[in-house]
Scaffold this active site. Structure first.
Site, PDB file in Angstrom:
ATOM      1  N   GLY A  65       0.839  -1.199   0.000  1.00 46.92           N
ATOM      2  CA  GLY A  65       0.000   0.000   0.000  1.00 46.92           C
ATOM      3  C   GLY A  65       0.867   1.240   0.000  1.00 46.92           C
ATOM      4  N   GLU A  66       0.314   2.365   0.453  1.00 45.01           N
ATOM      5  CA  GLU A  66       1.053   3.629   0.601  1.00 45.01           C
ATOM      6  C   GLU A  66       1.603   4.170  -0.715  1.00 45.01           C
ATOM      7  OE1 GLU A  66       3.858   3.872   3.891  1.00 45.01           O
ATOM      8  OE2 GLU A  66       3.083   1.960   4.627  1.00 45.01           O
ATOM      9  N   GLY A  67       1.169   3.625  -1.844  1.00 40.34           N
ATOM     10  CA  GLY A  67       1.660   4.123  -3.125  1.00 40.34           C
ATOM     11  C   GLY A  67       2.992   3.559  -3.553  1.00 40.34           C
TER      12      GLY A  67
END
Length: 574
Positions: free
Chosen positions: A547-549
């Protein structure tokens, strides 16, 4: 016995009895009122000017009117840069001409042609330029009224522009508000410090036209809506109202084919970079032949649905990760820094107090848990999408590339519910394991998604689906996609959640799909179906769960490399 009322020597000297006896007593004389309404009705956006100078005393009067505008917390954040220097005006005119062509390239053909027919700026003609700047260096929490509405300082500056505009009309001056600038380019031209932003360039001078109605209305670009269509009573109506029209379009076939033709002239077999070649073609078709850096927009929120036991992690994890991201120490922020990308962290609704250092775009509490109530109110949905749209436009225009990231315990359940509604599929098609879920928790997730879909009903249009089954960060990121695409930027999506947000944007504005690059294919079951709906083949397949880009940032690095390779590779002689 009565006594005379003490009348203060300063301030309001009227008595309550006087005000009660004549509630309308503060009104201006009829002639003054008529003049004010006449100035409002006849105010126009002037594009053609005479070269005659504006006397200093007249300029002072209109600037004084601007300076008397209302401002949040009486902060007076406006600064007026008066430009007389011909060289500065010439450079500004070049910037507007360049941006006019860029914006025309994003419109549908008829709208583009009509745009190019219009004179949209008088930067060279007007004897004066006034650039209204907003000094935003004071923390929002330190200005009365901005802690809850951080952009109220910008609204204050807009009110100052309106005052200046009406005063100019009363003086017989023409004023044109020009926003055909990339904000960073105009700021650099004027040497503005960090934290001071512009609201565009005001052309000021004696008008060489006397338009009886607004120019864009006269050119049949649009019409003024009836007052009855924009006045609502008590709350937003259940039947909704028409959204402002959009003229966004994908690149013209000539640009798409031209990008492919340029690639065919390289000293390498066509399509030698595979999926990356197609992503580079998209960037070139958008005019992004070079990209330096970019911005990771990391939106975070908590979700009440987590209380139903659908996540292996406590809700507090969201705040921990977001706080680390603001400090530059979370995985996504670290990845972005290593790839040369800026990081913008958006607090879209993290539980508890706002996250210090994050951009606030928070949903109101309480929020629904999908099963018993909608995730967001219609008003919150609209507001968060609009906030994201502004962020996307700002950072897309500044860097040309926006990568999407998210943080939110429980948001794979939210993404599954929203994806199922948008794709019209059963919960088991799009519900995955998330991070660390066991078999019992997985069963609960599927049950929650099914119950949420049952409550929300079928055939939801995208914005309503977003409100019923989405979440704050989904709304913000959908807006970011729309805003970045409007700015002609590339948008690199990450995993399941960001791809669902991008799908909302595409369903609202199909043309934005031409700006999308799928960064990766995650391990979430529903991600493949969403990527198919987006028509995007991912650059990476690393089975990421970060996640988190992170996947979007890694893919952005590939896109940078692909563009650099295309620019530097030898050409063949056809």
């Amino acid at each position: 016995m009565t006594w005379p009322r003490p009348v203060p020597l300063i301030g309001d000297g009227t008595a309550a009895s006087e005000r009660a006896a004549d509630p309308t007593g503060w009104a201006l004389p009829a002639e003054d009122r008529a003049g004010l309404y006449r100035a409002i009705e006849s105010r126009r956006d002037i594009r053609r000017y005479r070269p005659d100078p504006v006397p200093d005393e007249v300029l002072t009067r209109v600037l004084t009117a601007a300076h008397q505008a209302p401002s949040v917390g009486h902060s007076q954040p406006w600064r007026f840069v008066v430009v007389r220097d011909a060289a500065v005006r010439d450079t500004a005119a070049v910037l507007t001409d360049r941006e006019r062509l860029r914006q025309a390239a994003q419109l549908e053909p008829d709208a583009a042609a009509r745009l190019l027919d219009l004179q949209l700026a008088g930067v060279r003609e007007a004897p004066l330029g006034v650039v209204v700047c907003c000094d935003r260096r004071a923390p929002a929490a330190g200005v009365l009224g901005r802690a809850t509405f951080p952009d109220a300082d910008l609204w204050s500056c807009a009110a100052a522009i309106q005052n200046l505009w009406l005063a100019a009309r009363a003086e017989g001056l023409g004023l044109g508000w020009v926003t055909l600038f990339r904000p960073d380019e105009l700021a650099a031209l004027l040497g503005l410090p960090e934290g001071v932003v512009t609201l565009g360039w005001l052309c000021l001078g004696w008008p060489d036209e006397r338009p009886p109605e607004p120019g864009l209305e006269r050119a049949a670009w649009s019409r003024r809506q009836p007052l009855a269509d924009v006045v609502l009573t008590d709350r937003w109506p259940a039947g909704d109202v028409a959204a402002p029209p959009s003229r966004l379009r994908a690149p013209e076939p000539e640009a798409v084919v031209g990008a492919r033709d340029a690639a065919d002239r390289l000293l390498t077999p066509p399509g030698s970079l595979g999926v990356l070649d197609r992503a580079v073609d998209r960037a070139v078709a958008l005019g992004r032949t070079e990209l330096a850096g970019g911005t990771l927009v990391l939106a975070a929120a908590d979700h009440p649905v987590a209380a139903r036991g659908v996540s292996a992690y406590p809700v507090s994890t969201t705040r921990d990760v977001v706080t680390a991201a603001v400090a530059g120490e979370a995985l996504g922020a670290t990845a972005a820094r290593s790839a040369g990308l800026d990081v913008v962290v958006v607090d879209a609704g993290v539980a508890g107090l706002p996250v210090p250092g994050a951009v606030p775009a928070r949903a109101a509490d309480p929020r629904g848990d999908l099963v018993d109530a909608a995730a967001l109110t219609p008003a919150d949905t609209e507001r968060l999408v609009a906030a994201g749209r502004r962020l996307g436009a700002e950072h897309g225009a500044a860097t040309g590339l926006v990568a999407l990231g998210e943080v939110g315990v429980g948001n794979t359940t939210v993404a599954a519910a929203l994806a199922a509604a948008l794709l019209h599929v059963e919960p088991d098609v799009v519900t995955g394991l998330g991070a660390g879920v066991d078999a019992a928790m997985f069963d609960r997730k599927q049950a929650v998604v099914a119950a949420a879909l049952e409550r929300a009903g079928g055939d939801l249009e995208p914005m309503r689906a977003l409100g019923e089954l989405g979440g704050p960060e989904f709304a913000v990121l959908a807006g970011v996609v729309l805003g970045a695409a409007e700015a002609g930027a590339m948008v690199v999506v990450d995993g399941f959640a960001t791809s669902v947000a991008a799908l909302v944007a595409v369903l609202l504005e199909p043309a934005v799909q031409s700006s999308l690059v799928a960064g990766q294919r995650s391990r979430e079951r529903g991600h493949e179906a969403v990527l198919h709906a987006l028509g995007c083949e991912p650059l990476l397949d690393l089975r990421l769960r970060a996640g988190e880009g992170v996947g979007a940032v890694l893919a952005a690095g590939l896109l940078h490399q692909g563009l650099a390779m295309r620019a530097g590779t030898a050409r063949v002689d056809h």
